[in-house]
Design an enzyme around this catalytic site. Structure first.
Site, PDB file in Angstrom:
ATOM      1  CD  GLU A  20      32.588  -5.561  -8.845  1.00 20.18           C
ATOM      2  OE1 GLU A  20      32.283  -4.208  -8.677  1.00 20.18           O
ATOM      3  OE2 GLU A  20      31.580  -6.563  -8.755  1.00 20.18           O
TER       4      GLU A  20
ATOM      5  NE  ARG B 161      18.408  -7.082  -7.831  1.00 23.68           N
ATOM      6  CZ  ARG B 161      19.818  -6.727  -7.754  1.00 23.68           C
ATOM      7  NH1 ARG B 161      20.533  -6.894  -6.789  1.00 23.68           N
ATOM      8  NH2 ARG B 161      20.277  -6.694  -8.986  1.00 23.68           N
TER       9      ARG B 161
ATOM     10  CG  HIS C  19      27.831  -8.007  -5.320  1.00 20.97           C
ATOM     11  ND1 HIS C  19      26.948  -7.675  -4.368  1.00 20.97           N
ATOM     12  CD2 HIS C  19      27.529  -7.273  -6.492  1.00 20.97           C
ATOM     13  CE1 HIS C  19      26.155  -6.851  -4.927  1.00 20.97           C
ATOM     14  NE2 HIS C  19      26.444  -6.793  -6.320  1.00 20.97           N
TER      15      HIS C  19
ATOM     16  CE  LYS D  37      31.847   1.483 -14.476  1.00 22.84           C
ATOM     17  NZ  LYS D  37      31.428   0.785 -13.049  1.00 22.84           N
TER      18      LYS D  37
ATOM     19  N   GLY E 178      22.959  -2.683  -5.387  1.00 24.00           N
ATOM     20  CA  GLY E 178      22.824  -4.072  -5.213  1.00 24.00           C
ATOM     21  C   GLY E 178      23.786  -4.280  -3.819  1.00 24.00           C
TER      22      GLY E 178
ATOM     23  NE  ARG F  99      29.880  -7.641 -12.837  1.00 20.08           N
ATOM     24  CZ  ARG F  99      28.828  -7.105 -12.328  1.00 20.08           C
ATOM     25  NH1 ARG F  99      28.613  -5.948 -12.548  1.00 20.08           N
ATOM     26  NH2 ARG F  99      28.181  -7.505 -11.023  1.00 20.08           N
TER      27      ARG F  99
ATOM     28  CG  ASP G  95      21.149   7.603  -4.258  1.00 19.88           C
ATOM     29  OD1 ASP G  95      21.810   7.998  -3.541  1.00 19.88           O
ATOM     30  OD2 ASP G  95      21.894   7.763  -5.425  1.00 19.88           O
TER      31      ASP G  95
ATOM     32  CG  ASN H 175      30.033  -4.618 -16.102  1.00 17.71           C
ATOM     33  OD1 ASN H 175      29.166  -5.461 -16.618  1.00 17.71           O
ATOM     34  ND2 ASN H 175      29.846  -4.388 -14.777  1.00 17.71           N
TER      35      ASN H 175
ATOM     36  CG  HIS I 153      29.573  -5.220  -3.238  1.00 17.39           C
ATOM     37  ND1 HIS I 153      30.679  -4.958  -4.041  1.00 17.39           N
ATOM     38  CD2 HIS I 153      28.319  -4.740  -3.797  1.00 17.39           C
ATOM     39  CE1 HIS I 153      30.145  -4.534  -5.127  1.00 17.39           C
ATOM     40  NE2 HIS I 153      28.928  -4.328  -5.064  1.00 17.39           N
TER      41      HIS I 153
HETATM   42  P1  AMP Z   1      27.092   1.312  -6.437  1.00 18.12           P
HETATM   43  O1  AMP Z   1      25.808   0.307  -7.005  1.00 18.12           O
HETATM   44  O2  AMP Z   1      28.025   0.478  -5.998  1.00 18.12           O
HETATM   45  O3  AMP Z   1      27.512   2.285  -7.575  1.00 18.12           O
HETATM   46  O4  AMP Z   1      26.501   2.135  -5.400  1.00 18.12           O
HETATM   47  C1  AMP Z   1      25.589   3.306  -5.712  1.00 18.12           C
HETATM   48  C2  AMP Z   1      24.863   3.659  -4.575  1.00 18.12           C
HETATM   49  O5  AMP Z   1      25.691   4.239  -3.846  1.00 18.12           O
HETATM   50  C3  AMP Z   1      23.732   4.917  -4.853  1.00 18.12           C
HETATM   51  O6  AMP Z   1      22.662   4.308  -5.304  1.00 18.12           O
HETATM   52  C4  AMP Z   1      23.641   5.489  -3.227  1.00 18.12           C
HETATM   53  O7  AMP Z   1      22.767   4.692  -2.829  1.00 18.12           O
HETATM   54  C5  AMP Z   1      25.176   4.947  -2.811  1.00 18.12           C
HETATM   55  N1  AMP Z   1      25.920   6.301  -2.555  1.00 18.12           N
HETATM   56  C6  AMP Z   1      26.779   6.764  -3.387  1.00 18.12           C
HETATM   57  N2  AMP Z   1      27.600   7.838  -2.929  1.00 18.12           N
HETATM   58  C7  AMP Z   1      26.950   8.189  -1.782  1.00 18.12           C
HETATM   59  C8  AMP Z   1      27.061   9.049  -0.587  1.00 18.12           C
HETATM   60  N3  AMP Z   1      27.911  10.157  -0.598  1.00 18.12           N
HETATM   61  N4  AMP Z   1      26.487   8.909   0.502  1.00 18.12           N
HETATM   62  C9  AMP Z   1      25.548   7.971   0.654  1.00 18.12           C
HETATM   63  N5  AMP Z   1      25.253   6.919  -0.236  1.00 18.12           N
HETATM   64  C10 AMP Z   1      25.957   7.264  -1.368  1.00 18.12           C
END
Ligand code: AMP
Length: 392
Positions: A379, A236, A177, A14, A207, A88, A278, A7, A203
């Site tokens: 993925e 977003r 996704h 990655k 995003g 990807r 986050d 990716n 998902h």
């Molecule tokens: P991804 O784009 O699928 O890698 O998701 C990343 C997002 O997952 C982060 O920005 C967080 O908002 C959320 N996340 C990851 N770990 C946790 C956790 N333990 N509790 C709540 N949200 C989490």
């Protein structure tokens, strides 16, 4: 057979290498800040992790180091052992409804579609070309985020704008996704023990998108022409009244490019809370009594509930719902908030089962009318599977 799943972002690469068809992960890693200062890479092997700071002027050098690491760690002895490299790709438009070999013609189409996903598609092409140079005898494939959504009918993929925008400029819903939604749906069908199912897959990571899947086929999804549609995401905005754009552009003399940045990078959880994109920080803010974090969480959860409700009707019921990606796999609170909001469907959360992270698990009780699962997405495995199949 050794298959590399990659990716490429504009400054990142990655990867995961699989032994196929066993689906065993041999090694994985991430190259970061390619073409920038302080670049480095991290390798994960046998449960251990190590990082190195190196100069990474471009993706080709990153692939060369990757191959060196594969040899050094005895994953391969010769380059020709890598039979396939799967990339990807975010945007495949309406050209691609499945994974294909990365021929010159295919790469030209990915380039043409870069207007819809400028950063992603251009970066992917850089990755494809670099991989072709460094691993010339491998079969290169391209796996599209949009392919799984190509079964969506016009009634669901068209916007109520002048029809010529679709015929002349291909303005329509493409979604994203897709590889993840397809994986989650295949896991749900395996868990339910049948394929004639009505599924809603969520998902939700930085995003986020929801899909409605009937008998394994996608009938609707929340992302649109671009990933900035549907749910509220980390940065977003998702669905908004489009008149806000013209109103604010006039009020604050904002250019189209600036507006695009605000809606994609400064909105969502970050825009509402003023704290962070986050969800861990949002939850921390809620614990400290930050009202805007409380509001951001309510809006975020509310939008997911709205889409699940909409797809419940579109599907004419639902056999299972799944949460996946960073928030879906890890946020105990967000999952519980969503399930509480879905009580009207007879959903009964299993509080103990929900109290875990990153595990494939049923998180509703046996008397819940609809089972809800956590399904960690994969993925990379989907990319490896498709690439393996094309190599054969
Ligand atoms: P991804 O784009 O699928 O890698 O998701 C990343 C997002 O997952 C982060 O920005 C967080 O908002 C959320 N996340 C990851 N770990 C946790 C956790 N333990 N509790 C709540 N949200 C989490």
């Amino acid at each position: 057979m050794k298959i590399l799943s990659v990716n490429c972002g504009s400054s990142s690469l990655k990867f995961k290498m699989y032994e196929m068809p066993e689906e065993e992960v041999l090694i994985s890693g991430l190259f970061e800040r390619i073409g920038e200062k302080a670049s480095e890479y991290t390798i994960k092997l046998n449960g251990e992790k190590y990082s190195k700071e190196v100069e990474l002027p471009n993706h080709k050098i990153a692939f060369e180091i990757l191959v060196d690491e594969l040899k050094k760690n005895n994953i391969i002895k010769k380059l020709d052992e890598i039979k396939g490299v799967g990339h990807r790709i975010v945007q495949g438009g309406d050209y691609f409804d499945k994974t294909v070999i990365a021929s010159d013609d295919v790469v030209a189409k990915i380039d043409e579609l870069a207007t819809l996903a400028p950063l992603h598609n251009k970066a992917a092409i850089t990755g494809i070309n670099a991989a072709k140079e460094v691993i010339p005898n491998a079969t290169e494939t391209v796996v599209f985020d949009t392919a799984f959504h190509q079964t969506i009918e016009p009634v669901n993929f068209l916007y109520a704008v002048p029809y010529e925008w679709y015929t002349d400029y291909k303005v329509r819903k493409y979604g994203a996704h897709g590889t993840s939604h397809k994986y989650i749906a295949s896991r749900l069908n395996a868990l339910l023990g049948r394929t004639n199912t009505k599924l809603i897959t969520c998902h939700i990571g930085s995003g986020a998108s929801v899909s409605a899947i009937k008998d394994g086929v996608c009938i609707d999804t929340s992302m649109g022409l671009t990933p900035n549609a549907g749910l509220i995401m980390g940065t977003r905005c998702g669905d908004v009244d489009t008149s806000i754009l013209t109103y604010m552009m006039q009020k604050k003399d904002i250019s189209p490019k600036e507006m695009d940045t605000i809606l994609n990078k400064k909105s969502g959880l970050l825009g509402i809370s003023g704290v962070s994109n986050d969800s861990r920080d949002i939850e921390e803010g809620i614990a400290k009594g930050n009202e805007r974090c409380v509001l951001a969480q309510k809006m975020y959860v509310g939008k997911i509930i709205d889409y699940i409700a909409m797809y419940y009707f579109e599907l004419g019921g639902v056999d299972a719902i799944a949460f996946s990606a960073g928030v879906g796999e890890n946020s105990i609170r967000t999952r519980m908030d969503i399930m509480e909001g879905l009580k009207v469907l007879g959903i009964v959360p299993d509080v103990d089962a929900n109290n875990s992270r990153g595990e494939e698990k049923l998180i509703t009780t046996n008397d819940s009318k609809v089972p809800v699962y956590v399904i960690p997405t994969d993925e990379e495995l989907m990319i490896a599977r498709d690439t393996y199949n094309l190599c054969n």
